[in-house]
Design an enzyme around this catalytic site. Structure first.
Site, PDB file in Angstrom:
ATOM      1  N   ASP A   1     -15.158  19.866  -7.254  1.00  0.00           N
ATOM      2  CA  ASP A   1     -15.013  18.822  -6.235  1.00  0.00           C
ATOM      3  C   ASP A   1     -13.534  18.625  -5.869  1.00  0.00           C
ATOM      4  OD1 ASP A   1     -17.122  17.024  -8.497  1.00  0.00           O
ATOM      5  OD2 ASP A   1     -17.744  18.456  -6.944  1.00  0.00           O
TER       6      ASP A   1
ATOM      7  N   GLU B   1     -24.374  15.794   0.138  1.00  0.00           N
ATOM      8  CA  GLU B   1     -23.285  15.073  -0.547  1.00  0.00           C
ATOM      9  C   GLU B   1     -21.953  15.735  -0.224  1.00  0.00           C
ATOM     10  OE1 GLU B   1     -24.386  15.671  -4.665  1.00  0.00           O
ATOM     11  OE2 GLU B   1     -23.375  17.613  -4.708  1.00  0.00           O
TER      12      GLU B   1
HETATM   13  O1  AHR Z   1     -19.361  17.255  -9.807  1.00  0.00           O
HETATM   14  C1  AHR Z   1     -19.953  16.004 -10.082  1.00  0.00           C
HETATM   15  C2  AHR Z   1     -20.909  15.627  -8.978  1.00  0.00           C
HETATM   16  O2  AHR Z   1     -21.818  16.719  -8.788  1.00  0.00           O
HETATM   17  C3  AHR Z   1     -20.243  15.406  -7.621  1.00  0.00           C
HETATM   18  O3  AHR Z   1     -19.904  14.066  -7.376  1.00  0.00           O
HETATM   19  C4  AHR Z   1     -21.321  15.844  -6.651  1.00  0.00           C
HETATM   20  O4  AHR Z   1     -20.791  16.212  -5.386  1.00  0.00           O
HETATM   21  C5  AHR Z   1     -21.953  17.023  -7.391  1.00  0.00           C
HETATM   22  O5  AHR Z   1     -23.272  17.135  -7.109  1.00  0.00           O
END
Ligand code: AHR
Length: 477
Positions: free
Chosen positions: A58, A235
Site C-alpha cells: 500500500d 479499495e
Molecule cells: O494491506 C492492508 C489492507 O489490505 C489495505 O488497507 C487494503 O487496501 C488491502 O486490502
C-alpha cells in the site's frame, strides 16, 4: 488466533455498477524524451530499481515537497506507522525509516494498522490510516494524525486528530484526500449496510482535514468478475488530474495474484459528488503479468519524478503467484515504481508491471522521432503505430564487469534481448553487447564486436550499418 475472514463478515445483495469504455489509440513518445547526453535520471524519468522497497505494501510517495519525497506504507506486522524521506525517488529505497506512531497495547486502534497516506494540507502534515482494535483486529475504522512540524519524520510532531466518522459505523479503510478546483474531497472504502460486498468506494467533501461535510456518495461497487475474485472489493483509491479529467484508480478482489486495478474517470469540470459524473472502465487497467513475474499489482498512488514532468505510478506487487495461508499475512508485497504513460486521447496508459531491474527506456531514431523501437516477438520494428506499450520498453543491462558494454533487454519478454545474429537484428535469448555512446544529438549504439557497425533503421526495421548521423542516433524516453 484464528484469522478472521475479514471480508466474509458482510451479507446482502450486490448493487449495479456503471460501465462504459474509454478509447485506446497508438502511443506517443514522452514529452520528456532525452537527448542522449543528459544524466540517465533525466532521460528515464523514473531512475529507480524495482522493487524500490521490500515488504512495504500500500505504498504512498508524496509529491516532491521542499526538495524531498516522503514515503509511507503498510508494514507486515500492521503495528506501526513509518516514514522515510529522500531528495530522489530512488533514494527512498535506502533511506532510513522512522516510526512516527505505534498502536496502543490495547483498546481502540490496538488492532491491525493499515495503508497510511501522508498529505500536506494548510501547511500541516496529516497521516490518514485505518486501524482495528486489540479485541477485534478487523474492526477497522479510519483515523487521522496531524503534525505541525516541517519534517513528517519527526515523531514529536504527531498527535491523533481522531476517527473520520461517516454515515455508517462499519468496516472503513484506505482514505485518500485531494483538492480540486478549490474544494477538498475524501475518497475511501467502506462496507455499506445492506450491500453484500466487502467494500465499495465513496466520496464526500471535507470541511476540515479530519472530517467530511457531505453525505457519502457511492462511486463504485464490485460487480464485474475481476472485482469479485475471492472477495468483493473496491479499495485503495488514488487520484490524478490530467488532460481535463479526474482519473481515480482503485484496487479490486483478494490481495493475492487476482488483485488488480480499475479506473473511474470524470470530467474535471463535473460535479464529483454526482455518481453519474463518473465512468468506470469495464476491464482492469493493471493486472498480474506472468512474463515479468509480477503478481497482484495494486493499491497504487501517483507522484511526479525529479524532472517535474514524468508521472510515476507507485504500487505494490509480489514476485510470486502462490501464497500459503491468508494473503493478508504474506509479507512480500513490495513497493514498486514505474513511469505512467498517456494515450494520445489523454487517458492513462498503465502498461504492464515491469519486472525486477533498473530504469526502463524507449528508443526513437533522431531522424524519426515519432517512431519507437518495438518488437513483435522476434523482429525489431521502428514504427509510429506501437499498439502495446510493453513491446517498446527496454532496459540497458551492464555487460561483463568493467568492460563498459551493455545489452538491451526486453521488458515484457525479459528472457529476450536485442541480438545481432548473422548480421541481422532480432529479439532472441542471446544478449549482444553494445557500447552506448552519448552525444549532443541522442545516443549511438555501437556493436562491441565490430566498432564499425551501429544500430540503425531501414524500412521500418532495426538493422545494422555504418555510423550515419541521425539515422544511427536514438533519443531515449
Ligand atoms: O494491506 C492492508 C489492507 O489490505 C489495505 O488497507 C487494503 O487496501 C488491502 O486490502
Amino acid at each position: 488466533m484464528a484469522t478472521l475472514d475479514r471480508r466474509a463478515l458482510i451479507k446482502g445483495a450486490a448493487a449495479a455498477g456503471i460501465v462504459a469504455g474509454l478509447s485506446t489509440s497508438a502511443l506517443t513518445r514522452s514529452a520528456t524524451a532525452g537527448d542522449g547526453d543528459r544524466p540517465d535520471a533525466e532521460i528515464y524519468g523514473v531512475p529507480s530499481v524495482n522493487p524500490l522497497i521490500e515488504q512495504r505494501a500500500d505504498p504512498f510517495i508524496t509529491p516532491r515537497t521542499d526538495g524531498m519525497y516522503y514515503f509511507t506504507g503498510s508494514v507486515p506486522e500492521y503495528d506501526r506507522l513509518v516514514v522515510r524521506g529522500a531528495p530522489t525517488i530512488a533514494g527512498l529505497g535506502g533511506a532510513p525509516e522512522t516510526v512516527v506512531w505505534r498502536r496502543p497495547a490495547s483498546g481502540r486502534m490496538g488492532g491491525h494498522v493499515w495503508a497510511p497516506e501522508l498529505h500536506r494540507v494548510g501547511g500541516r502534515w496529516y497521516i490518514y490510516f485505518a486501524a482495528g482494535d486489540s479485541d477485534d483486529v478487523f474492526r477497522i475504522r479510519m483515523y487521522v494524525l496531524e503534525s505541525p512540524l516541517p519534517d513528517p519524520r519527526d515523531p514529536a510532531g504527531w498527535t491523533l486528530r481522531g476517527q473520520i466518522a461517516t454515515e455508517w459505523d462499519s468496516f472503513s479503510l484506505d482514505a485518500t484526500t485531494f483538492a480540486h478546483r478549490g474544494r477538498r474531497y475524501l475518497v475511501w472504502a467502506q462496507s455499506e449496510p445492506e450491500i453484500a460486498v466487502n467494500s465499495s468506494l465513496y466520496i464526500a467533501r471535507m470541511d476540515t482535514p479530519w472530517s467530511i461535510s457531505t453525505k457519502p456518495v457511492r462511486l463504485t461497487t464490485p460487480t464485474r468478475s475481476w472485482e469479485i475474485q475471492g472477495f468483493r472489493v473496491n479499495e485503495g483509491a488514488a487520484i490524478i488530474v490530467r488532460n481535463g479529467r479526474v482519473f481515480l484508480t482503485f484496487s479490486a478482489s483478494a490481495t493475492d495474484a487476482r488483485y488488480c486495478m480499475g479506473l473511474l474517470t470524470a470530467d474535471a469540470g463535473a460535479d464529483l459528488l454526482d455518481r453519474a459524473s463518473w465512468v468506470k472502465t469495464p476491464d482492469p487497467v493493471f493486472v498480474t503479468n506472468e512474463r515479468t513475474g509480477q503478481y497482484g499489482p495494486g493499491h497504487n498512488t501517483f507522484t511526479v519524478a525529479e524532472d517535474g514532468v514524468t508521472d510515476v505510478l507507485v504500487y505494490h506487487a509480489r514476485d510470486y503467484r502462490d501464497i500459503t495461508g491468508d494473503p493478508l499475512y504474506d509479507p512480500n508485497r513490495h513497493t514498486r515504481v514505474q513511469k505512467l504513460y498517456w494515450h494520445r486521447d489523454g487517458t492513462p496508459l498503465f502498461g504492464v508491471p515491469v519486472g525486477k531491474g533498473g530504469p526502463i527506456v524507449r528508443l526513437s531514431p533522431v531522424d524519426s522521432r515519432a517512431a519507437l523501437v518495438h518488437h513483435d516477438g522476434s523482429a525489431l520494428l521502428v514504427r509510429r503505430d506501437v499498439r502495446e506499450l510493453a513491446t517498446s520498453q527496454f532496459r540497458f543491462v551492464a555487460g561483463a564487469a568493467g568492460d563498459g558494454t551493455e545489452s538491451i533487454q526486453s521488458v515484457d519478454l525479459p528472457d529476450r534481448y536485442i541480438s545481432v545474429v548473422d548480421g541481422t537484428v532480432q529479439l532472441t535469448a542471446t544478449a549482444t553487447a553494445f557500447h552506448r555512446l552519448r552525444g549532443p544529438r541522442g545516443i549511438a549504439l555501437r556493436l562491441a564486436a565490430d566498432p564499425g557497425r551501429y544500430l540503425t533503421h531501414d524500412r521500418g526495421r532495426l538493422t545494422l550499418g555504418p555510423a550515419a548521423g541521425d539515422r544511427t542516433r536514438f533519443l531515449l524516453s
